[in-house]
Design an enzyme around this catalytic site. Structure first.
Site, mmCIF file in Angstrom:
data_model
loop_
_atom_site.group_PDB
_atom_site.id
_atom_site.type_symbol
_atom_site.label_atom_id
_atom_site.label_comp_id
_atom_site.label_asym_id
_atom_site.label_seq_id
_atom_site.Cartn_x
_atom_site.Cartn_y
_atom_site.Cartn_z
ATOM 1 N N THR A 7 54.078 48.505 85.888
ATOM 2 C CA THR A 7 55.936 49.070 85.521
ATOM 3 C C THR A 7 55.243 49.662 83.867
ATOM 4 O OG1 THR A 7 56.360 46.686 83.986
ATOM 5 C CG2 THR A 7 57.328 48.311 86.189
ATOM 6 N N GLY A 8 55.159 50.702 83.545
ATOM 7 C CA GLY A 8 54.524 51.171 82.270
ATOM 8 C C GLY A 8 52.957 51.242 81.359
ATOM 9 N N GLY A 9 52.486 52.394 82.844
ATOM 10 C CA GLY A 9 51.301 52.354 83.327
ATOM 11 C C GLY A 9 50.434 53.189 82.522
ATOM 12 N N THR A 10 51.757 54.295 81.401
ATOM 13 C CA THR A 10 50.771 55.113 81.026
ATOM 14 C C THR A 10 50.324 55.122 79.645
ATOM 15 O OG1 THR A 10 53.062 54.904 79.509
ATOM 16 C CG2 THR A 10 52.840 56.502 81.606
ATOM 17 N N SER A 11 49.794 53.673 79.352
ATOM 18 C CA SER A 11 49.412 53.296 78.474
ATOM 19 C C SER A 11 48.923 52.053 77.830
ATOM 20 C CB SER A 11 49.643 53.832 76.343
ATOM 21 O OG SER A 11 50.604 53.304 76.486
ATOM 22 N N ILE A 13 47.326 48.058 78.065
ATOM 23 C CA ILE A 13 47.767 47.165 78.923
ATOM 24 C C ILE A 13 47.884 47.675 80.583
ATOM 25 C CG2 ILE A 13 47.599 44.873 79.548
ATOM 26 C CD1 ILE A 13 47.758 43.873 76.669
ATOM 27 N N TYR A 149 61.323 39.110 69.215
ATOM 28 C CA TYR A 149 59.879 39.889 70.223
ATOM 29 C C TYR A 149 59.404 38.502 71.580
ATOM 30 C CZ TYR A 149 55.498 41.190 72.537
ATOM 31 O OH TYR A 149 54.686 41.642 72.709
HETATM 32 N N1 LIG Z 1 48.861 44.901 72.451
HETATM 33 C C1 LIG Z 1 49.158 43.734 71.805
HETATM 34 O O1 LIG Z 1 49.019 43.024 71.285
HETATM 35 C C2 LIG Z 1 49.611 42.627 73.202
HETATM 36 C C3 LIG Z 1 49.556 41.122 73.064
HETATM 37 C C4 LIG Z 1 50.524 40.659 74.079
HETATM 38 C C5 LIG Z 1 51.935 41.142 74.725
HETATM 39 N N2 LIG Z 1 51.348 42.021 75.053
HETATM 40 C C6 LIG Z 1 52.920 42.511 76.081
HETATM 41 O O2 LIG Z 1 51.585 43.734 76.703
HETATM 42 C C7 LIG Z 1 52.546 45.285 77.697
HETATM 43 C C8 LIG Z 1 51.839 46.141 76.750
HETATM 44 O O3 LIG Z 1 51.512 46.679 76.012
HETATM 45 P P1 LIG Z 1 50.698 47.470 74.987
HETATM 46 O O4 LIG Z 1 49.720 46.658 74.205
HETATM 47 O O5 LIG Z 1 50.243 48.092 76.252
HETATM 48 O O6 LIG Z 1 51.300 48.321 74.959
HETATM 49 P P2 LIG Z 1 51.390 49.798 75.064
HETATM 50 O O7 LIG Z 1 50.285 50.496 74.996
HETATM 51 O O8 LIG Z 1 52.733 50.692 73.915
HETATM 52 O O9 LIG Z 1 52.346 50.146 76.388
HETATM 53 C C9 LIG Z 1 53.970 49.720 76.340
HETATM 54 C C10 LIG Z 1 53.933 50.587 77.830
HETATM 55 O O10 LIG Z 1 55.033 50.119 78.525
HETATM 56 C C11 LIG Z 1 56.039 51.323 78.093
HETATM 57 N N3 LIG Z 1 57.563 51.200 77.286
HETATM 58 C C12 LIG Z 1 58.030 50.569 76.995
HETATM 59 N N4 LIG Z 1 59.084 51.185 77.065
HETATM 60 C C13 LIG Z 1 59.401 51.693 77.981
HETATM 61 C C14 LIG Z 1 60.559 51.569 78.310
HETATM 62 N N5 LIG Z 1 62.461 51.114 78.742
HETATM 63 N N6 LIG Z 1 60.980 51.451 80.486
HETATM 64 C C15 LIG Z 1 59.397 52.452 80.587
HETATM 65 N N7 LIG Z 1 58.200 52.197 80.366
HETATM 66 C C16 LIG Z 1 58.163 51.502 78.380
HETATM 67 C C17 LIG Z 1 55.179 52.565 77.401
HETATM 68 O O11 LIG Z 1 55.708 53.870 77.771
HETATM 69 P P3 LIG Z 1 55.514 54.915 76.556
HETATM 70 O O12 LIG Z 1 53.817 55.015 77.001
HETATM 71 O O13 LIG Z 1 55.894 56.505 77.065
HETATM 72 O O14 LIG Z 1 55.375 54.469 75.562
HETATM 73 C C18 LIG Z 1 54.176 52.284 78.178
HETATM 74 O O15 LIG Z 1 53.587 52.715 79.468
HETATM 75 C C19 LIG Z 1 54.052 44.639 76.739
HETATM 76 O O16 LIG Z 1 54.875 44.129 77.756
HETATM 77 C C20 LIG Z 1 53.820 44.179 75.488
HETATM 78 O O17 LIG Z 1 54.212 43.625 74.880
HETATM 79 C C21 LIG Z 1 51.024 43.113 74.140
#
Ligand SMILES: NC(=O)c1ccc[n+]([C@@H]2O[C@H](COP(=O)([O-])OP(=O)(O)OC[C@H]3O[C@@H](n4cnc5c(N)ncnc54)[C@H](OP(=O)(O)O)[C@@H]3O)[C@@H](O)[C@H]2O)c1
Length: 246
Positions: A7-11, A13, A149
């Site tokens: 899920t959320g594979g568009t950007s 992690i 969060y």
């Molecule tokens: N980056 C960090 O420092 C960090 C640290 C700890 C944990 N995390 C966790 O790692 C995971 C991935 O985060 P990331 O850093 O890779 O962030 P990201 O680049 O913003 O990716 C988040 C992904 O989730 C999707 N998304 C958000 N809300 C959604 C919804 N309601 N329905 C479906 N898809 C949704 C986004 O879609 P869009 O592209 O449309 O926005 C995107 O594909 C998250 O759960 C985040 O809490 C991240």
């Protein structure tokens, strides 16, 4: 070859995880909440050799969209070896100013969505199969502005033990990865500017790893929990933070 939904594979992690799973020879499906982002991610993922990655629209903060996703997958005879619950949001607000919408928004996307996703997809989870939740070090370390969060990530983690007990009969295991500060789009979506991101990079320079983490640093732990090598792990929490929490 395993069939895996990210899920959320568009950007960030999720995209890095989808790419690494594809590179390892697996059949990957991703979800997104915006058609443009989904199309861009699929273009990128399908530039490399391997089974074609397919994408499905699903805003997981909307329960009816989760049901629609499940029905589409059931009708397509998809059977999942793994479900990677990666989609999540971080919209920082100081607690003094925290709105109910902000709190409910984190809960809808980061807790209710993932839990209802598991429930809706149970009919297509194979025996055995794996669920991997992407949590955060914010469960164990305090960050100002991250009350909603942190609570949302901790809430899902709190459900993991019961999930593991209830789903054991079906051969489903549930584990999570806690990423540390990782450079992705999440910082910009959280409203951080260049100076704030530079500050994060500087803080990561002080960790034992000595550098900011990227999505490719987190994805291997997710792949491990998604794949058969982790078949005896239950309720595990793998922290990948470069030593930030030490
Ligand atoms: N980056 C960090 O420092 C960090 C640290 C700890 C944990 N995390 C966790 O790692 C995971 C991935 O985060 P990331 O850093 O890779 O962030 P990201 O680049 O913003 O990716 C988040 C992904 O989730 C999707 N998304 C958000 N809300 C959604 C919804 N309601 N329905 C479906 N898809 C949704 C986004 O879609 P869009 O592209 O449309 O926005 C995107 O594909 C998250 O759960 C985040 O809490 C991240």
């Amino acid at each position: 070859m395993q069939q895996i939904l990210v899920t959320g594979g568009t950007s960030g992690i999720g995209l890095a995880t989808a790419q690494q799973l594809k590179n390892a020879g697996h059949q990957v499906l991703i979800t997104g909440r915006s058609q443009g982002n989904l199309d861009r991610a699929l273009d990128q993922l399908n530039q490399s050799q391997g089974a074609e990655v397919n994408g499905l629209m699903c805003d997981q903060s909307q329960p009816e969209q989760i049901q629609a996703l499940a029905e589409e997958l059931i009708q397509s005879d998809v059977q999942l070896n793994s479900l990677v619950l990666n989609a999540g949001i971080f919209l920082p607000q100081m607690f003094d100013d925290m709105t109910l919408d902000n709190l409910n928004g984190h809960m809808a996307t980061n807790v209710t969505g993932p839990l209802m996703m598991i429930q809706a997809l149970l009919p297509i989870m194979k025996t055995p199969s794996s669920v991997v939740f992407i949590s955060s070090i914010a469960v164990e370390k305090g960050f100002a502005t991250a009350v909603a969060y942190s609570a949302s990530k901790a809430a899902f983690e709190g459900a993991m033990a019961a999930l593991n007990l209830e789903l054991a009969e079906r051969g489903i295991r549930v584990n999570c990865v806690r990423p540390g500060v990782t450079l992705t789009d999440i910082q910009r979506k959280a409203g951080m500017d260049d100076a704030a991101i530079a500050g994060l990079k500087q803080a990561m320079g002080q960790t034992p790893a000595g550098d900011m983490l990227g999505p490719d640093d987190i994805a291997p732990a997710i792949c491990h929990l998604a794949l058969e090598g982790s078949r005896h792990s239950r309720n595990a929490r793998i922290t990948v933070d470069g030593g930030y929490c030490l």
